[in-house]
Scaffold this motif. Structure first.
Motif, PDB file in Angstrom:
ATOM      1  N   PRO A 112      10.890   4.418  -3.933  1.00 43.03           N
ATOM      2  CA  PRO A 112      11.617   4.067  -2.706  1.00 43.03           C
ATOM      3  C   PRO A 112      13.125   4.046  -2.965  1.00 43.03           C
ATOM      4  CG  PRO A 112      10.512   2.143  -3.610  1.00 43.03           C
ATOM      5  CD  PRO A 112      10.078   3.322  -4.422  1.00 43.03           C
ATOM      6  N   ALA A 113      13.884   4.326  -1.924  1.00 43.72           N
ATOM      7  CA  ALA A 113      15.345   4.336  -2.036  1.00 43.72           C
ATOM      8  C   ALA A 113      15.841   2.919  -2.350  1.00 43.72           C
ATOM      9  CB  ALA A 113      15.967   4.819  -0.740  1.00 43.72           C
ATOM     10  N   VAL A 114      16.826   2.832  -3.221  1.00 42.87           N
ATOM     11  CA  VAL A 114      17.395   1.544  -3.578  1.00 42.87           C
ATOM     12  C   VAL A 114      18.391   1.146  -2.497  1.00 42.87           C
ATOM     13  CG1 VAL A 114      18.737   0.306  -5.299  1.00 42.87           C
ATOM     14  CG2 VAL A 114      17.127   2.052  -6.014  1.00 42.87           C
ATOM     15  N   LYS A 115      18.243  -0.057  -1.981  1.00 43.23           N
ATOM     16  CA  LYS A 115      19.144  -0.521  -0.927  1.00 43.23           C
ATOM     17  C   LYS A 115      20.377  -1.163  -1.539  1.00 43.23           C
ATOM     18  CE  LYS A 115      15.800  -1.050   2.655  1.00 43.23           C
ATOM     19  NZ  LYS A 115      15.516  -1.736   3.878  1.00 43.23           N
ATOM     20  N   ARG A 116      21.494  -1.001  -0.841  1.00 45.68           N
ATOM     21  CA  ARG A 116      22.734  -1.624  -1.304  1.00 45.68           C
ATOM     22  C   ARG A 116      22.634  -3.130  -1.112  1.00 45.68           C
ATOM     23  NH1 ARG A 116      27.114  -0.034   1.976  1.00 45.68           N
ATOM     24  NH2 ARG A 116      25.623   0.273   3.626  1.00 45.68           N
ATOM     25  N   LYS A 117      23.259  -3.881  -2.016  1.00 48.87           N
ATOM     26  CA  LYS A 117      23.198  -5.339  -1.981  1.00 48.87           C
ATOM     27  C   LYS A 117      24.513  -5.932  -1.486  1.00 48.87           C
ATOM     28  CE  LYS A 117      19.121  -5.567  -3.876  1.00 48.87           C
ATOM     29  NZ  LYS A 117      17.983  -6.047  -3.163  1.00 48.87           N
TER      30      LYS A 117
ATOM     31  N   GLU B  52       0.835  -1.206   0.000  1.00 45.82           N
ATOM     32  CA  GLU B  52       0.000   0.000   0.000  1.00 45.82           C
ATOM     33  C   GLU B  52       0.869   1.255   0.000  1.00 45.82           C
ATOM     34  OE1 GLU B  52      -2.580  -0.313   3.367  1.00 45.82           O
ATOM     35  OE2 GLU B  52      -3.676  -2.013   2.520  1.00 45.82           O
ATOM     36  N   THR B  53       1.939   1.240   0.792  1.00 41.80           N
ATOM     37  CA  THR B  53       2.848   2.380   0.854  1.00 41.80           C
ATOM     38  C   THR B  53       3.499   2.608  -0.499  1.00 41.80           C
ATOM     39  OG1 THR B  53       3.281   1.917   3.172  1.00 41.80           O
ATOM     40  CG2 THR B  53       4.846   3.347   2.044  1.00 41.80           C
ATOM     41  N   ARG B  54       3.932   1.538  -1.157  1.00 44.95           N
ATOM     42  CA  ARG B  54       4.531   1.665  -2.495  1.00 44.95           C
ATOM     43  C   ARG B  54       3.533   2.243  -3.487  1.00 44.95           C
ATOM     44  NH1 ARG B  54       7.373  -4.102  -2.416  1.00 44.95           N
ATOM     45  NH2 ARG B  54       9.243  -3.520  -1.259  1.00 44.95           N
ATOM     46  N   ALA B  55       2.272   1.816  -3.414  1.00 49.44           N
ATOM     47  CA  ALA B  55       1.244   2.331  -4.329  1.00 49.44           C
ATOM     48  C   ALA B  55       1.017   3.821  -4.105  1.00 49.44           C
ATOM     49  CB  ALA B  55      -0.060   1.563  -4.136  1.00 49.44           C
ATOM     50  N   ILE B  56       0.967   4.240  -2.849  1.00 49.43           N
ATOM     51  CA  ILE B  56       0.782   5.654  -2.533  1.00 49.43           C
ATOM     52  C   ILE B  56       1.973   6.468  -3.021  1.00 49.43           C
ATOM     53  CG2 ILE B  56       0.627   7.316  -0.628  1.00 49.43           C
ATOM     54  CD1 ILE B  56      -1.015   5.141   0.866  1.00 49.43           C
ATOM     55  N   MET B  57       3.183   5.940  -2.807  1.00 45.83           N
ATOM     56  CA  MET B  57       4.390   6.647  -3.252  1.00 45.83           C
ATOM     57  C   MET B  57       4.419   6.782  -4.774  1.00 45.83           C
ATOM     58  SD  MET B  57       7.311   5.137  -0.711  1.00 45.83           S
ATOM     59  CE  MET B  57       8.645   6.031  -1.470  1.00 45.83           C
ATOM     60  N   SER B  58       4.004   5.745  -5.497  1.00 44.82           N
ATOM     61  CA  SER B  58       4.019   5.823  -6.959  1.00 44.82           C
ATOM     62  C   SER B  58       2.975   6.814  -7.475  1.00 44.82           C
ATOM     63  CB  SER B  58       3.811   4.443  -7.577  1.00 44.82           C
ATOM     64  OG  SER B  58       2.517   3.965  -7.298  1.00 44.82           O
ATOM     65  N   GLU B  59       1.838   6.917  -6.790  1.00 45.01           N
ATOM     66  CA  GLU B  59       0.835   7.914  -7.161  1.00 45.01           C
ATOM     67  C   GLU B  59       1.377   9.328  -6.996  1.00 45.01           C
ATOM     68  OE1 GLU B  59      -2.711   7.320  -4.913  1.00 45.01           O
ATOM     69  OE2 GLU B  59      -3.119   5.361  -5.822  1.00 45.01           O
TER      70      GLU B  59
END
Length: 99
Positions: free
Chosen positions: A52-57, A40-47
């Motif tokens: 979201p910040a890309v995390k280091r691998k 839900e948070t990702r959907a709101i952010m995309s709207e």
């Protein structure tokens, strides 16, 4: 996915731990709740036009490197997610040198 006698071993969509699934994507109801909240948070952010910040691998296992460990911020120079991954990578490079 690894097949077992009564289902499949998969990674939980909520906590990424491996568990035996009989068709579920999360290992518990709390993980399912966290997974849905994250979606839900990702959907709101995309709207809103945010990403979201890309995390280091991790160089050894490709998991995300945590930002905090034991109450302290993890250095940006950190290459591995855990000491066990660092040991695994160190042993692999030692084997290459001897071979």
């Amino acid at each position: 996915m690894k097949a077992t006698a009564s289902g499949f071993k998969i990674h939980c969509a909520g906590c990424q731990k491996e568990f035996e699934s009989l068709g579920l994507r999360c290992c518990s109801t709390s993980c399912e709740r966290r997974y849905r909240e994250r979606e839900e948070t990702r959907a709101i952010m995309s709207e809103a036009g945010m990403e979201p910040a890309v995390k280091r691998k991790c160089e050894a296992c490709s998991n995300a490197i945590p930002k905090w460990r034991k109450g302290r911020r993890v250095s940006s120079a950190t290459r591995f997610c855990s000491p066990s991954c660092a040991d695994r990578a160190r042993r692999a490079t030692e084997r290459k040198k001897t071979a």
